[in-house]
Design a protein around this motif. Structure first.
Motif, short mmCIF file in Angstrom:
data_model
loop_
_atom_site.label_atom_id
_atom_site.label_comp_id
_atom_site.label_asym_id
_atom_site.label_seq_id
_atom_site.Cartn_x
_atom_site.Cartn_y
_atom_site.Cartn_z
N PHE A 42 -19.60 -2.66 -12.54
CA PHE A 42 -20.23 -1.34 -12.51
C PHE A 42 -19.91 -0.55 -11.24
CE2 PHE A 42 -23.03 -4.15 -14.97
CZ PHE A 42 -22.89 -3.55 -16.21
N SER A 43 -19.12 -1.14 -10.36
CA SER A 43 -18.86 -0.47 -9.08
C SER A 43 -17.38 -0.18 -8.86
CB SER A 43 -19.39 -1.33 -7.92
OG SER A 43 -18.63 -2.51 -7.81
N ARG A 44 -16.66 0.06 -9.93
CA ARG A 44 -15.24 0.38 -9.83
C ARG A 44 -15.06 1.88 -9.76
NH1 ARG A 44 -13.24 -3.10 -14.81
NH2 ARG A 44 -14.69 -1.61 -15.69
N GLU A 45 -14.21 2.32 -8.85
CA GLU A 45 -13.98 3.74 -8.62
C GLU A 45 -12.48 4.00 -8.44
OE1 GLU A 45 -16.19 6.11 -8.80
OE2 GLU A 45 -17.95 4.81 -8.93
N PRO A 46 -12.00 5.18 -8.82
CA PRO A 46 -10.59 5.51 -8.60
C PRO A 46 -10.33 5.89 -7.13
CG PRO A 46 -11.69 7.33 -9.68
CD PRO A 46 -12.69 6.22 -9.57
N TYR A 47 -9.26 5.36 -6.59
CA TYR A 47 -8.84 5.65 -5.22
C TYR A 47 -7.38 6.08 -5.20
CZ TYR A 47 -12.92 3.64 -2.88
OH TYR A 47 -14.18 3.40 -2.40
N ARG A 48 -7.06 7.01 -4.33
CA ARG A 48 -5.68 7.39 -4.05
C ARG A 48 -5.22 6.47 -2.93
NH1 ARG A 48 -2.51 10.33 -0.55
NH2 ARG A 48 -0.92 11.64 -1.51
N VAL A 49 -4.17 5.68 -3.20
CA VAL A 49 -3.67 4.73 -2.23
C VAL A 49 -2.28 5.18 -1.78
CG1 VAL A 49 -3.08 2.31 -1.82
CG2 VAL A 49 -5.00 2.89 -3.32
N SER A 50 -2.12 5.33 -0.48
CA SER A 50 -0.87 5.79 0.10
C SER A 50 -0.39 4.76 1.12
CB SER A 50 -1.08 7.15 0.77
OG SER A 50 0.08 7.58 1.41
N GLU A 51 0.87 4.33 1.00
CA GLU A 51 1.43 3.35 1.93
C GLU A 51 2.70 3.90 2.56
OE1 GLU A 51 3.11 -1.22 2.10
OE2 GLU A 51 1.92 -0.58 0.39
N CYS A 52 2.71 3.93 3.89
CA CYS A 52 3.88 4.40 4.63
C CYS A 52 5.03 3.41 4.46
CB CYS A 52 3.52 4.57 6.11
SG CYS A 52 4.91 5.10 7.13
N ARG A 53 6.19 3.92 4.09
CA ARG A 53 7.36 3.05 3.92
C ARG A 53 8.00 2.66 5.25
NH1 ARG A 53 10.97 5.97 -0.53
NH2 ARG A 53 9.29 6.68 -1.88
N VAL A 54 7.61 3.33 6.32
CA VAL A 54 8.19 3.03 7.64
C VAL A 54 7.40 1.92 8.33
CG1 VAL A 54 8.73 3.96 9.93
CG2 VAL A 54 9.14 5.35 7.88
N CYS A 55 6.07 2.11 8.45
CA CYS A 55 5.27 1.14 9.21
C CYS A 55 4.37 0.27 8.34
CB CYS A 55 4.41 1.87 10.25
SG CYS A 55 3.10 2.90 9.55
N GLY A 56 4.19 0.63 7.06
CA GLY A 56 3.40 -0.18 6.15
C GLY A 56 1.90 0.07 6.16
N VAL A 57 1.44 1.02 6.97
CA VAL A 57 0.00 1.33 6.99
C VAL A 57 -0.42 1.91 5.66
CG1 VAL A 57 -1.74 2.84 8.02
CG2 VAL A 57 -0.19 1.58 9.47
N GLN A 58 -1.53 1.40 5.14
CA GLN A 58 -2.05 1.83 3.84
C GLN A 58 -3.37 2.56 4.04
OE1 GLN A 58 -1.71 -0.91 0.50
NE2 GLN A 58 -3.88 -0.58 0.08
N THR A 59 -3.55 3.68 3.34
CA THR A 59 -4.81 4.41 3.37
C THR A 59 -5.34 4.52 1.95
OG1 THR A 59 -3.70 6.55 3.21
CG2 THR A 59 -4.23 5.77 5.42
N GLU A 60 -6.66 4.39 1.82
CA GLU A 60 -7.32 4.49 0.53
C GLU A 60 -8.35 5.60 0.62
OE1 GLU A 60 -8.98 0.59 0.26
OE2 GLU A 60 -7.07 -0.33 -0.25
N THR A 61 -8.29 6.54 -0.33
CA THR A 61 -9.21 7.67 -0.35
C THR A 61 -9.93 7.70 -1.69
OG1 THR A 61 -7.69 8.91 1.06
CG2 THR A 61 -9.42 10.16 -0.05
N ARG A 62 -11.24 7.61 -1.65
CA ARG A 62 -12.03 7.65 -2.89
C ARG A 62 -11.86 9.03 -3.52
NH1 ARG A 62 -18.23 7.52 -4.16
NH2 ARG A 62 -18.24 5.99 -5.85
#
Length: 66
Positions: A42-62
């Protein structure tokens, strides 16, 4: 801000880690927000996930914050 500029690198975005605009892989994922197993479905939500191809840092935005 993200942009598709027609380059072979595809989508570029500002990367806080790199300090410049870099190519990113972007997707939409359904993530579980609850750590309690019986409430997880019951707690699943859509997130926009972006991963930098240079350094690999990933960000998740609800996506459905109001």
């Amino acid at each position: 801000m993200s942009a598709i500029d027609g380059s072979p690198e595809g989508m570029t975005e500002d990367c806080a880690e790199c300090g410049r605009e870099t190519p990113h892989d972007v997707s939409v994922q359904i993530l579980t927000e609850s750590s309690i197993a019986k409430n997880a479905e019951f707690s699943r939500e859509p997130y926009r996930v972006s991963e930098c191809r240079v350094c690999g840092v990933q960000t998740e935005t609800r996506m459905n914050n109001q």
